[in-house]
Structure formats: structure tokens, C-alpha cells
Design a protein around this motif. Structure first.
Motif, mmCIF file in Angstrom:
data_model
loop_
_atom_site.group_PDB
_atom_site.id
_atom_site.type_symbol
_atom_site.label_atom_id
_atom_site.label_comp_id
_atom_site.label_asym_id
_atom_site.label_seq_id
_atom_site.Cartn_x
_atom_site.Cartn_y
_atom_site.Cartn_z
ATOM 1 N N TYR A 117 0.795 -1.226 0.000
ATOM 2 C CA TYR A 117 0.000 0.000 0.000
ATOM 3 C C TYR A 117 0.827 1.276 0.000
ATOM 4 C CZ TYR A 117 -4.307 -2.608 0.519
ATOM 5 O OH TYR A 117 -5.359 -3.460 0.285
ATOM 6 N N LYS A 118 2.099 1.200 0.350
ATOM 7 C CA LYS A 118 2.919 2.413 0.396
ATOM 8 C C LYS A 118 3.857 2.546 -0.802
ATOM 9 C CE LYS A 118 2.583 3.143 5.362
ATOM 10 N NZ LYS A 118 3.310 3.328 6.637
ATOM 11 N N ASN A 119 3.670 1.678 -1.796
ATOM 12 C CA ASN A 119 4.441 1.775 -3.032
ATOM 13 C C ASN A 119 3.473 1.775 -4.209
ATOM 14 O OD1 ASN A 119 7.524 1.412 -2.332
ATOM 15 N ND2 ASN A 119 6.438 -0.060 -1.053
ATOM 16 N N SER A 120 3.275 2.928 -4.790
ATOM 17 C CA SER A 120 2.280 3.060 -5.860
ATOM 18 C C SER A 120 2.607 2.193 -7.077
ATOM 19 C CB SER A 120 2.149 4.527 -6.285
ATOM 20 O OG SER A 120 3.406 5.037 -6.720
ATOM 21 N N LEU A 121 3.876 1.860 -7.286
ATOM 22 C CA LEU A 121 4.251 1.010 -8.412
ATOM 23 C C LEU A 121 3.534 -0.334 -8.369
ATOM 24 C CD1 LEU A 121 8.136 1.432 -8.839
ATOM 25 C CD2 LEU A 121 6.340 2.203 -10.402
ATOM 26 N N PHE A 122 3.291 -0.838 -7.157
ATOM 27 C CA PHE A 122 2.726 -2.178 -7.025
ATOM 28 C C PHE A 122 1.219 -2.221 -7.255
ATOM 29 C CE2 PHE A 122 6.515 -2.882 -4.059
ATOM 30 C CZ PHE A 122 7.320 -3.233 -5.133
ATOM 31 N N ARG A 123 0.630 -1.061 -7.499
ATOM 32 C CA ARG A 123 -0.785 -1.080 -7.861
ATOM 33 C C ARG A 123 -0.988 -0.944 -9.374
ATOM 34 N NH1 ARG A 123 -0.046 0.780 -3.422
ATOM 35 N NH2 ARG A 123 -0.728 2.921 -3.510
ATOM 36 N N LEU A 124 0.102 -0.927 -10.118
ATOM 37 C CA LEU A 124 0.015 -0.879 -11.575
ATOM 38 C C LEU A 124 -0.232 -2.257 -12.201
ATOM 39 C CD1 LEU A 124 2.918 1.634 -12.350
ATOM 40 C CD2 LEU A 124 0.462 2.117 -12.250
ATOM 41 N N PRO A 125 0.441 -3.313 -11.734
ATOM 42 C CA PRO A 125 0.206 -4.631 -12.343
ATOM 43 C C PRO A 125 -1.180 -5.184 -11.984
ATOM 44 C CG PRO A 125 2.297 -4.570 -11.132
ATOM 45 C CD PRO A 125 1.521 -3.359 -10.736
ATOM 46 N N LYS A 126 -1.614 -6.174 -12.719
ATOM 47 C CA LYS A 126 -2.880 -6.839 -12.436
ATOM 48 C C LYS A 126 -2.734 -7.633 -11.140
ATOM 49 C CE LYS A 126 -6.413 -9.881 -14.442
ATOM 50 N NZ LYS A 126 -7.461 -8.861 -14.271
ATOM 51 N N GLN A 127 -3.655 -7.435 -10.203
ATOM 52 C CA GLN A 127 -3.592 -8.090 -8.906
ATOM 53 C C GLN A 127 -4.272 -9.456 -8.969
ATOM 54 O OE1 GLN A 127 -5.114 -5.598 -5.770
ATOM 55 N NE2 GLN A 127 -5.030 -7.220 -4.216
ATOM 56 N N VAL A 128 -3.561 -10.495 -8.526
ATOM 57 C CA VAL A 128 -4.091 -11.857 -8.556
ATOM 58 C C VAL A 128 -3.927 -12.503 -7.180
ATOM 59 C CG1 VAL A 128 -3.677 -12.200 -11.018
ATOM 60 C CG2 VAL A 128 -1.885 -12.793 -9.373
ATOM 61 N N GLN A 129 -4.692 -13.583 -6.969
ATOM 62 C CA GLN A 129 -4.600 -14.316 -5.715
ATOM 63 C C GLN A 129 -4.798 -15.808 -5.978
ATOM 64 O OE1 GLN A 129 -7.684 -12.832 -3.143
ATOM 65 N NE2 GLN A 129 -9.332 -13.367 -4.549
ATOM 66 N N LEU A 130 -4.411 -16.607 -4.993
ATOM 67 C CA LEU A 130 -4.577 -18.052 -5.081
ATOM 68 C C LEU A 130 -5.830 -18.482 -4.334
ATOM 69 C CD1 LEU A 130 -0.887 -19.084 -4.264
ATOM 70 C CD2 LEU A 130 -1.926 -18.873 -6.527
ATOM 71 N N LYS A 131 -6.478 -19.515 -4.813
ATOM 72 C CA LYS A 131 -7.606 -20.069 -4.073
ATOM 73 C C LYS A 131 -7.077 -20.750 -2.818
ATOM 74 C CE LYS A 131 -10.768 -21.004 -7.936
ATOM 75 N NZ LYS A 131 -11.488 -22.079 -8.678
ATOM 76 N N PRO A 132 -7.726 -20.527 -1.657
ATOM 77 C CA PRO A 132 -7.246 -21.143 -0.411
ATOM 78 C C PRO A 132 -7.596 -22.629 -0.349
ATOM 79 C CG PRO A 132 -9.255 -19.914 0.005
ATOM 80 C CD PRO A 132 -8.901 -19.679 -1.444
ATOM 81 N N SER A 133 -6.926 -23.428 -1.186
ATOM 82 C CA SER A 133 -7.284 -24.836 -1.292
ATOM 83 C C SER A 133 -6.310 -25.776 -0.594
ATOM 84 C CB SER A 133 -7.385 -25.229 -2.778
ATOM 85 O OG SER A 133 -6.162 -24.941 -3.442
ATOM 86 N N ILE A 134 -5.129 -25.259 -0.196
ATOM 87 C CA ILE A 134 -4.164 -26.126 0.482
ATOM 88 C C ILE A 134 -3.729 -25.472 1.790
ATOM 89 C CG2 ILE A 134 -3.331 -27.057 -1.712
ATOM 90 C CD1 ILE A 134 -0.801 -25.353 -1.345
ATOM 91 N N SER A 135 -3.283 -26.302 2.716
ATOM 92 C CA SER A 135 -2.761 -25.807 3.986
ATOM 93 C C SER A 135 -1.246 -25.708 3.899
ATOM 94 C CB SER A 135 -3.153 -26.753 5.126
ATOM 95 O OG SER A 135 -4.553 -26.767 5.302
ATOM 96 N N SER A 136 -0.678 -24.761 4.628
ATOM 97 C CA SER A 136 0.764 -24.554 4.582
ATOM 98 C C SER A 136 1.503 -25.750 5.178
ATOM 99 C CB SER A 136 1.133 -23.293 5.364
ATOM 100 O OG SER A 136 2.544 -23.133 5.406
ATOM 101 N N GLN A 137 2.589 -26.126 4.512
ATOM 102 C CA GLN A 137 3.472 -27.171 5.029
ATOM 103 C C GLN A 137 4.653 -26.582 5.804
ATOM 104 O OE1 GLN A 137 4.418 -30.341 2.177
ATOM 105 N NE2 GLN A 137 2.803 -29.568 0.830
ATOM 106 N N TYR A 138 4.674 -25.267 5.903
ATOM 107 C CA TYR A 138 5.743 -24.578 6.619
ATOM 108 C C TYR A 138 5.387 -24.547 8.108
ATOM 109 C CZ TYR A 138 9.432 -20.982 7.101
ATOM 110 O OH TYR A 138 10.569 -20.281 7.439
ATOM 111 N N VAL A 139 5.425 -25.722 8.716
ATOM 112 C CA VAL A 139 4.860 -25.902 10.059
ATOM 113 C C VAL A 139 5.777 -25.435 11.176
ATOM 114 C CG1 VAL A 139 3.370 -27.814 9.351
ATOM 115 C CG2 VAL A 139 5.718 -28.294 10.114
#
Length: 226
Positions: A117-139
Motif C-alpha cells: 500500500y505504500k508503493n504506488s508502483l505495485f498497484r500498476l500490475p494486475k492483482q491476482v490471488q490463489l484459491k485457499p485450497s491447500i494448507s501450509s506445510q511450513y509448520v
């Protein structure tokens, strides 16, 4: 992998860097550099150097980062950051046939939010997300919710989608699984998500006095997406 021989992860890395057409730009918060169990070095070890570029900092502007500014203005660039305006990556990948560039922010959730939110450059690209279908293995590191993923996991899932190759995800996750196994064998404890601890009455830290943080905890307990 730069780890002691006893816990070396090199046997779990791919023999040759993965052949991918997607280029990753990892925007890393400075605090991540000092973490012993960070995942970005493992990710970089799985990919060709020209397909995984790491930029460390909090603030990014066009004068200091002209290459990044050009990347952000490219119509084919994506930024992986969840939110109401983000499109599911699977939908974008179906329509994409040319090599893409993806930006991923590496840090805690609060650090990533600050960078986004504090870097305007990062609001130029298309914003995408992943479906929350897996649980983290970084336990061995606490996540806010059960479906929050580490940077390496996000990259693994995203690349497998963009490259339309499920084996990429398995290959990149292999050293992470080994890392967690080694740490657990040497005394580390499994870290359940904050969501899991709160729902099961296991959260043993003082509740925050900040109303905003307290509200976020209430949302986690009540299964509200935050």
C-alpha cells in the motif's frame, strides 16, 4: 543451500534449475534477510537466476528502481496479493499464452501490507490471488490462518498454474518439506496457525489492546475472511 552438512538440503533441490518461462520478482522486506529459516533462498536455488530476482527494501520508486518500474508498467505483469480487487490466478492463466512476470512480496503479513500500500508502483500490475485450497506445510513458523502460505509455497503454486505443470509445485516444495523435517528432528515444535490456536483455546499470549488487532482475531475465530 549454505547449511551445515548434517542438515544439508542440497539433495532435495532439483539437479538442474527448473525450466520456466515465468519470471519472478521477489520484493523482500529487510527483516526477512536476517531470518534463519526463510524460504526465498530455497526458491532461488530451484530456479534459473534470470527467473528469480530478489529486491530488498521497504520503499520502491521509479528513480531508484527503473527496471522494476518498467516491469510494473508492463501489461503482462501480475502481482500476487490477495484482496477484493484480486482475480483468481487460475482464471488469468487460462487466458495467458505468453511468458509472464509475477511480483511476490516476501515478509510477514503486516510487512507485506505495508509494502503493497505504500508503493504506488505495485498497484500498476494486475492483482491476482490463489484459491485457499491447500494448507501450509511450513509448520515451523506460525501463520495467521490455516491457508496462509509461505513465499516459497505461493511461488510453487503460482508457477505450477502459470506453467500448467503440477510437478513444478512438487519439486519446489520438496526442500521445504525436508527443512521442516530436519528442524522438527532437532527440537523445533510444530507451529499451528493463530486461527487454529484461537479456535481451540490454545492461544497463550496476552490479547492485544489495539482494537483493530483484537477485531482481526475475532474474525479469525468466526471464519470471516480477512
Amino acid at each position: 543451500c549454505s547449511r551445515p552438512q548434517k542438515v544439508c538440503l542440497c539433495p532435495f533441490l532439483p539437479v538442474h534449475p527448473l525450466k520456466v518461462s515465468t519470471c519472478l520478482y521477489i520484493i523482500q522486506h529487510p527483516a526477512e534477510e536476517s531470518r534463519v529459516l526463510r524460504t526465498v533462498p530455497l526458491l532461488a536455488a530451484c530456479l534459473p537466476p534470470d527467473k528469480c530476482k530478489i529486491l530488498v527494501g521497504r520503499r520502491f520508486n521509479e528513480d531508484r528502481y527503473p527496471e522494476l518500474a518498467t516491469v510494473c508498467r508492463n501489461p503482462g505483469t501480475l502481482i500476487l496479493y490477495p484482496g477484493a480487487e484480486a482475480t483468481n490466478l487460475e482464471e488469468v492463466a487460462v487466458m495467458s499464452s505468453s511468458p509472464s512476470v509475477m511480483i511476490i512480496i516476501d515478509g510477514t503479513w503486516s510487512q507485506a501490507k505495508d509494502i503493497f500500500y505504500k508503493n504506488s508502483l505495485f498497484r500498476l500490475p494486475k492483482q491476482v490471488q490463489l484459491k485457499p485450497s491447500i494448507s501450509s506445510q511450513y509448520v515451523i513458523r506460525t501463520q495467521p490462518t490455516n491457508t496462509c502460505l509461505s513465499t516459497l509455497e505461493c511461488a510453487a503454486v503460482a508457477l505450477s498454474i502459470m506453467e500448467k505443470n503440477k510437478s513444478i509445485q512438487e519439486t519446489i516444495l520438496h526442500p521445504l518439506q525436508a527443512l521442516c523435517s530436519f528442524q522438527l528432528q532437532h527440537g523445533a515444535q510444530i507451529h499451528h496457525s493463530k486461527e487454529h490456536l484461537l479456535k481451540n483455546g490454545l492461544y497463550d499470549k496476552p490479547m492485544p489492546k489495539n482494537k483493530r488487532k483484537l477485531r482481526r482475531m475475532e474474525l479469525l475465530v468466526n471464519n470471516v475472511k480477512i
